[in-house]
Design an enzyme around this catalytic site. Structure first.
Site, PDB file in Angstrom:
ATOM      1  N   SER A   1       0.861  -1.172   0.000  1.00 40.72           N
ATOM      2  CA  SER A   1       0.000   0.000   0.000  1.00 40.72           C
ATOM      3  C   SER A   1       0.895   1.219   0.000  1.00 40.72           C
ATOM      4  O   SER A   1       2.092   1.123   0.328  1.00 40.72           O
ATOM      5  CB  SER A   1      -0.876  -0.006   1.263  1.00 40.72           C
ATOM      6  OG  SER A   1      -1.455   1.258   1.513  1.00 40.72           O
TER       7      SER A   1
ATOM      8  N   TYR B   1      -1.194  -0.474  11.032  1.00 44.54           N
ATOM      9  CA  TYR B   1      -1.281  -0.701   9.585  1.00 44.54           C
ATOM     10  C   TYR B   1       0.023  -0.301   8.900  1.00 44.54           C
ATOM     11  O   TYR B   1       0.565  -1.055   8.083  1.00 44.54           O
ATOM     12  CB  TYR B   1      -2.451   0.097   9.015  1.00 44.54           C
ATOM     13  CG  TYR B   1      -2.791  -0.262   7.592  1.00 44.54           C
ATOM     14  CD1 TYR B   1      -3.340  -1.508   7.281  1.00 44.54           C
ATOM     15  CD2 TYR B   1      -2.575   0.639   6.545  1.00 44.54           C
ATOM     16  CE1 TYR B   1      -3.658  -1.843   5.971  1.00 44.54           C
ATOM     17  CE2 TYR B   1      -2.892   0.311   5.240  1.00 44.54           C
ATOM     18  CZ  TYR B   1      -3.444  -0.930   4.963  1.00 44.54           C
ATOM     19  OH  TYR B   1      -3.756  -1.263   3.666  1.00 44.54           O
TER      20      TYR B   1
END
Length: 256
Positions: free
Chosen positions: A158, A171
């Site tokens: 990501s 995350y």
């Protein structure tokens, strides 16, 4: 089904988190290109639905209930894919989760769950898949130098692996770690003909993002099918390996 593309016809692909979002889009894209798809997800009934739709379209597909962070479950998923299709050519580590909270509200259990899914899971599945891929490469005359070609591991990262924003410490830690793991595996496994690619994906129109950030403008995000097509293009490269690819929407807000 569309006419199979020669490079993926007869190939077997295990995709985690394949019941929705990018995973489901990738399953459809690669199945249309001729691949056999193991649809793996912690929500097995959703995985069954996706696999069923692929079979209805003429593909070979098998559903697997999988907790990626559990070593026994990860090992079983690789074995089940081999049992279903007789081979494992591509592993896509796509499953992911997040707990969006400031660090003073983030519980230890929340932290561990995110790290276990986003980082430990790809490690486990890559470990078990690479063991098989190395063996397959050796049987095909590969080994040192990678002449036989031993498979491909794709790690869906990501833009969170490149920069940071508030309230996402777990995350970011998991995705930065996954990007590092992916490059380490690229360096380690290429000698066996095993390709490893990290996919740095920008914001996608998926429930994973829109349910956590309802204020986002969906028009500024990309269709996950576009990311799936980019991954397919990398898989179709005959000899070269792309160690990292970045795929962004035109109006990406989390990346320069």
């Amino acid at each position: 089904m569309a006419e199979p593309i020669h490079g993926l016809a007869g190939k077997s692909v295990l995709i985690t988190g394949a019941a929705s979002g990018l995973g489901a889009a990738l399953a459809r894209s690669l199945a249309a290109a001729g691949a056999d798809i193991a649809v793996a997800d912690i929500r097995q009934h959703h995985a069954e639905a996706v696999a069923g739709s692929l079979r209805e379209a003429g593909a070979r597909a098998h559903a697997i209930g999988l907790d990626v962070g559990d070593p026994g479950s990860a090992k079983r998923a690789v074995r089940e894919t081999l049992d279903a299709f007789g081979r494992l050519d591509v592993l896509v580590n796509n499953a992911g989760t997040d707990v969006t909270l400031p660090i003073d509200e983030l519980g230890a259990d929340d932290w561990l769950r995110v790290i276990n899914t986003n980082l430990n899971g790809p490690f486990l599945l890559s470990k078990f898949a690479a063991t098989h891929m190395r063996r397959a490469a050796g049987q095909a005359g590969g080994g040192q130098g990678g002449g036989g070609g031993g498979g491909h591991i794709v790690n869906v990262c990501s833009t969170a692996a490149k920069r940071a924003w508030p309230n996402a410490s777990a995350y970011h830690a998991s995705k930065w770690g996954l990007l590092g793991l992916s490059h380490a595996l690229h360096a380690e496994l290429r000698q066996y003909g095993i390709k490893v690619t990290a996919v740095v994906a920008g914001g996608m129109r998926t429930p994973f993002l829109l349910e956590r950030f309802p204020g986002l403008d969906p028009a500024s995000l990309q269709d996950p099918a576009h990311v799936a097509e980019a991954i397919k293009a990398v898989l179709l490269l005959p000899e070269s390996v792309v160690a990292e690819i970045t795929v962004l929407p035109l109006q990406e807000s989390s990346w320069p």
